[in-house]
Design a protein around this motif. Sequence first.
Motif, PDB file in Angstrom:
ATOM      1  N   LYS A  67       0.816  -1.218   0.000  1.00  0.00           N
ATOM      2  CA  LYS A  67       0.000   0.000   0.000  1.00  0.00           C
ATOM      3  C   LYS A  67       0.847   1.264   0.000  1.00  0.00           C
ATOM      4  O   LYS A  67       0.460   2.292  -0.539  1.00  0.00           O
ATOM      5  N   GLU A  68       2.018   1.214   0.603  1.00  0.00           N
ATOM      6  CA  GLU A  68       2.882   2.402   0.687  1.00  0.00           C
ATOM      7  C   GLU A  68       3.842   2.486  -0.503  1.00  0.00           C
ATOM      8  O   GLU A  68       4.691   3.361  -0.548  1.00  0.00           O
ATOM      9  N   HIS A  69       3.746   1.558  -1.415  1.00  0.00           N
ATOM     10  CA  HIS A  69       4.571   1.505  -2.627  1.00  0.00           C
ATOM     11  C   HIS A  69       6.066   1.373  -2.315  1.00  0.00           C
ATOM     12  O   HIS A  69       6.905   1.787  -3.105  1.00  0.00           O
ATOM     13  N   LYS A  70       6.373   0.774  -1.177  1.00  0.00           N
ATOM     14  CA  LYS A  70       7.771   0.575  -0.789  1.00  0.00           C
ATOM     15  C   LYS A  70       8.498  -0.323  -1.805  1.00  0.00           C
ATOM     16  O   LYS A  70       9.568   0.016  -2.283  1.00  0.00           O
ATOM     17  N   TYR A  71       7.893  -1.461  -2.124  1.00  0.00           N
ATOM     18  CA  TYR A  71       8.528  -2.394  -3.057  1.00  0.00           C
ATOM     19  C   TYR A  71       8.627  -1.803  -4.457  1.00  0.00           C
ATOM     20  O   TYR A  71       9.630  -1.982  -5.144  1.00  0.00           O
ATOM     21  N   LEU A  72       7.594  -1.100  -4.860  1.00  0.00           N
ATOM     22  CA  LEU A  72       7.592  -0.481  -6.179  1.00  0.00           C
ATOM     23  C   LEU A  72       8.684   0.581  -6.277  1.00  0.00           C
ATOM     24  O   LEU A  72       9.412   0.641  -7.267  1.00  0.00           O
ATOM     25  N   LEU A  73       8.817   1.393  -5.238  1.00  0.00           N
ATOM     26  CA  LEU A  73       9.870   2.417  -5.238  1.00  0.00           C
ATOM     27  C   LEU A  73      11.260   1.783  -5.225  1.00  0.00           C
ATOM     28  O   LEU A  73      12.171   2.254  -5.919  1.00  0.00           O
ATOM     29  N   ASP A  74      11.421   0.715  -4.432  1.00  0.00           N
ATOM     30  CA  ASP A  74      12.702  -0.007  -4.423  1.00  0.00           C
ATOM     31  C   ASP A  74      13.016  -0.579  -5.796  1.00  0.00           C
ATOM     32  O   ASP A  74      14.152  -0.499  -6.276  1.00  0.00           O
ATOM     33  N   LEU A  75      11.993  -1.157  -6.429  1.00  0.00           N
ATOM     34  CA  LEU A  75      12.179  -1.733  -7.756  1.00  0.00           C
ATOM     35  C   LEU A  75      12.557  -0.664  -8.766  1.00  0.00           C
ATOM     36  O   LEU A  75      13.493  -0.849  -9.559  1.00  0.00           O
ATOM     37  N   LYS A  76      11.866   0.470  -8.724  1.00  0.00           N
ATOM     38  CA  LYS A  76      12.193   1.565  -9.644  1.00  0.00           C
ATOM     39  C   LYS A  76      13.624   2.049  -9.427  1.00  0.00           C
ATOM     40  O   LYS A  76      14.341   2.339 -10.385  1.00  0.00           O
ATOM     41  N   GLN A  77      14.053   2.132  -8.162  1.00  0.00           N
ATOM     42  CA  GLN A  77      15.415   2.576  -7.866  1.00  0.00           C
ATOM     43  C   GLN A  77      16.442   1.573  -8.391  1.00  0.00           C
ATOM     44  O   GLN A  77      17.460   1.953  -8.961  1.00  0.00           O
ATOM     45  N   LYS A  78      16.171   0.292  -8.212  1.00  0.00           N
ATOM     46  CA  LYS A  78      17.086  -0.738  -8.713  1.00  0.00           C
ATOM     47  C   LYS A  78      17.184  -0.690 -10.233  1.00  0.00           C
ATOM     48  O   LYS A  78      18.270  -0.806 -10.797  1.00  0.00           O
ATOM     49  N   ILE A  79      16.051  -0.489 -10.897  1.00  0.00           N
ATOM     50  CA  ILE A  79      16.058  -0.381 -12.364  1.00  0.00           C
ATOM     51  C   ILE A  79      16.861   0.834 -12.788  1.00  0.00           C
ATOM     52  O   ILE A  79      17.666   0.768 -13.716  1.00  0.00           O
ATOM     53  N   GLN A  80      16.673   1.953 -12.097  1.00  0.00           N
ATOM     54  CA  GLN A  80      17.417   3.173 -12.413  1.00  0.00           C
ATOM     55  C   GLN A  80      18.917   2.960 -12.220  1.00  0.00           C
ATOM     56  O   GLN A  80      19.725   3.394 -13.037  1.00  0.00           O
ATOM     57  N   ASN A  81      19.300   2.271 -11.141  1.00  0.00           N
ATOM     58  CA  ASN A  81      20.708   1.993 -10.886  1.00  0.00           C
ATOM     59  C   ASN A  81      21.311   1.111 -11.975  1.00  0.00           C
ATOM     60  O   ASN A  81      22.444   1.325 -12.408  1.00  0.00           O
ATOM     61  N   ILE A  82      20.546   0.117 -12.410  1.00  0.00           N
ATOM     62  CA  ILE A  82      21.026  -0.774 -13.470  1.00  0.00           C
ATOM     63  C   ILE A  82      21.215   0.009 -14.769  1.00  0.00           C
ATOM     64  O   ILE A  82      22.225  -0.150 -15.457  1.00  0.00           O
ATOM     65  N   LYS A  83      20.249   0.863 -15.098  1.00  0.00           N
ATOM     66  CA  LYS A  83      20.367   1.676 -16.313  1.00  0.00           C
ATOM     67  C   LYS A  83      21.582   2.595 -16.231  1.00  0.00           C
ATOM     68  O   LYS A  83      22.326   2.741 -17.203  1.00  0.00           O
ATOM     69  N   GLN A  84      21.780   3.215 -15.064  1.00  0.00           N
ATOM     70  CA  GLN A  84      22.916   4.120 -14.891  1.00  0.00           C
ATOM     71  C   GLN A  84      24.238   3.368 -15.041  1.00  0.00           C
ATOM     72  O   GLN A  84      25.160   3.839 -15.695  1.00  0.00           O
ATOM     73  N   LYS A  85      24.326   2.197 -14.425  1.00  0.00           N
ATOM     74  CA  LYS A  85      25.551   1.386 -14.506  1.00  0.00           C
ATOM     75  C   LYS A  85      25.811   0.975 -15.960  1.00  0.00           C
ATOM     76  O   LYS A  85      26.948   1.046 -16.431  1.00  0.00           O
ATOM     77  N   ALA A  86      24.765   0.573 -16.669  1.00  0.00           N
ATOM     78  CA  ALA A  86      24.924   0.186 -18.073  1.00  0.00           C
ATOM     79  C   ALA A  86      25.396   1.373 -18.899  1.00  0.00           C
ATOM     80  O   ALA A  86      26.283   1.233 -19.754  1.00  0.00           O
ATOM     81  N   PHE A  87      24.828   2.545 -18.643  1.00  0.00           N
ATOM     82  CA  PHE A  87      25.244   3.751 -19.363  1.00  0.00           C
ATOM     83  C   PHE A  87      26.707   4.077 -19.070  1.00  0.00           C
ATOM     84  O   PHE A  87      27.473   4.396 -19.981  1.00  0.00           O
ATOM     85  N   GLU A  88      27.106   3.970 -17.799  1.00  0.00           N
ATOM     86  CA  GLU A  88      28.497   4.239 -17.435  1.00  0.00           C
ATOM     87  C   GLU A  88      29.453   3.260 -18.102  1.00  0.00           C
ATOM     88  O   GLU A  88      30.525   3.647 -18.564  1.00  0.00           O
ATOM     89  N   MET A  89      29.054   1.989 -18.159  1.00  0.00           N
ATOM     90  CA  MET A  89      29.894   0.981 -18.800  1.00  0.00           C
ATOM     91  C   MET A  89      30.035   1.280 -20.292  1.00  0.00           C
ATOM     92  O   MET A  89      31.124   1.153 -20.854  1.00  0.00           O
ATOM     93  N   GLU A  90      28.934   1.678 -20.916  1.00  0.00           N
ATOM     94  CA  GLU A  90      28.965   2.005 -22.341  1.00  0.00           C
ATOM     95  C   GLU A  90      29.859   3.217 -22.589  1.00  0.00           C
ATOM     96  O   GLU A  90      30.666   3.235 -23.514  1.00  0.00           O
ATOM     97  N   GLU A  91      29.718   4.233 -21.737  1.00  0.00           N
ATOM     98  CA  GLU A  91      30.534   5.441 -21.871  1.00  0.00           C
ATOM     99  C   GLU A  91      32.011   5.119 -21.672  1.00  0.00           C
ATOM    100  O   GLU A  91      32.872   5.613 -22.394  1.00  0.00           O
ATOM    101  N   GLU A  92      32.296   4.270 -20.686  1.00  0.00           N
ATOM    102  CA  GLU A  92      33.679   3.890 -20.403  1.00  0.00           C
ATOM    103  C   GLU A  92      34.284   3.138 -21.585  1.00  0.00           C
ATOM    104  O   GLU A  92      35.416   3.399 -21.982  1.00  0.00           O
ATOM    105  N   ALA A  93      33.512   2.231 -22.161  1.00  0.00           N
ATOM    106  CA  ALA A  93      33.996   1.465 -23.316  1.00  0.00           C
ATOM    107  C   ALA A  93      34.239   2.403 -24.497  1.00  0.00           C
ATOM    108  O   ALA A  93      35.250   2.284 -25.197  1.00  0.00           O
ATOM    109  N   THR A  94      33.343   3.336 -24.704  1.00  0.00           N
ATOM    110  CA  THR A  94      33.494   4.300 -25.795  1.00  0.00           C
ATOM    111  C   THR A  94      34.712   5.175 -25.558  1.00  0.00           C
ATOM    112  O   THR A  94      35.494   5.441 -26.468  1.00  0.00           O
ATOM    113  N   HIS A  95      34.903   5.603 -24.305  1.00  0.00           N
ATOM    114  CA  HIS A  95      36.031   6.458 -23.954  1.00  0.00           C
ATOM    115  C   HIS A  95      37.355   5.713 -24.146  1.00  0.00           C
ATOM    116  O   HIS A  95      38.319   6.247 -24.692  1.00  0.00           O
ATOM    117  N   GLU A  96      37.395   4.433 -23.717  1.00  0.00           N
ATOM    118  CA  GLU A  96      38.613   3.642 -23.887  1.00  0.00           C
ATOM    119  C   GLU A  96      38.937   3.458 -25.360  1.00  0.00           C
ATOM    120  O   GLU A  96      40.091   3.557 -25.765  1.00  0.00           O
TER     121      GLU A  96
END
Length: 109
Positions: A67-96
């Motif tokens: 009811k408090e959307h705790k799990y949903l917010l946690d899930l959204k945060q985890k998805i955001q973290n995964i997207k950010q990490k993937a973007f950083e990895m892509e940027e790092e590979a491009t930079h290298e």
Amino acid sequence: MANREQKEQKLREAVRRSILLSPEDKKFWIDHAAMLPNPVLDDVYKLIKSKNEVVDNYLMAALEKDKEHKYLLDLKQKIQNIKQKAFEMEEEATHENADELLKKELDNL
């Protein structure tokens, strides 16, 4: 699109959706969908589809109880973290790759 091709595509989509299959298993079923005999193709699709539906029901039940959307917010945060990490990895590979290219160009001068 032929009926067989539609069945293969449905299997591939169901496999991609699955959170129960390992990445190796997903790759196997996606790569081999075209080689499966029709009865096996139908059976594997039905099995994976039914398991996806069970997982969907579990997730929906959990989210309905949240009811408090705790799990949903946690899930959204985890998805955001995964997207950010993937973007950083892509940027790092491009930079290298850019650094290596510049070094090669400098050596050629």
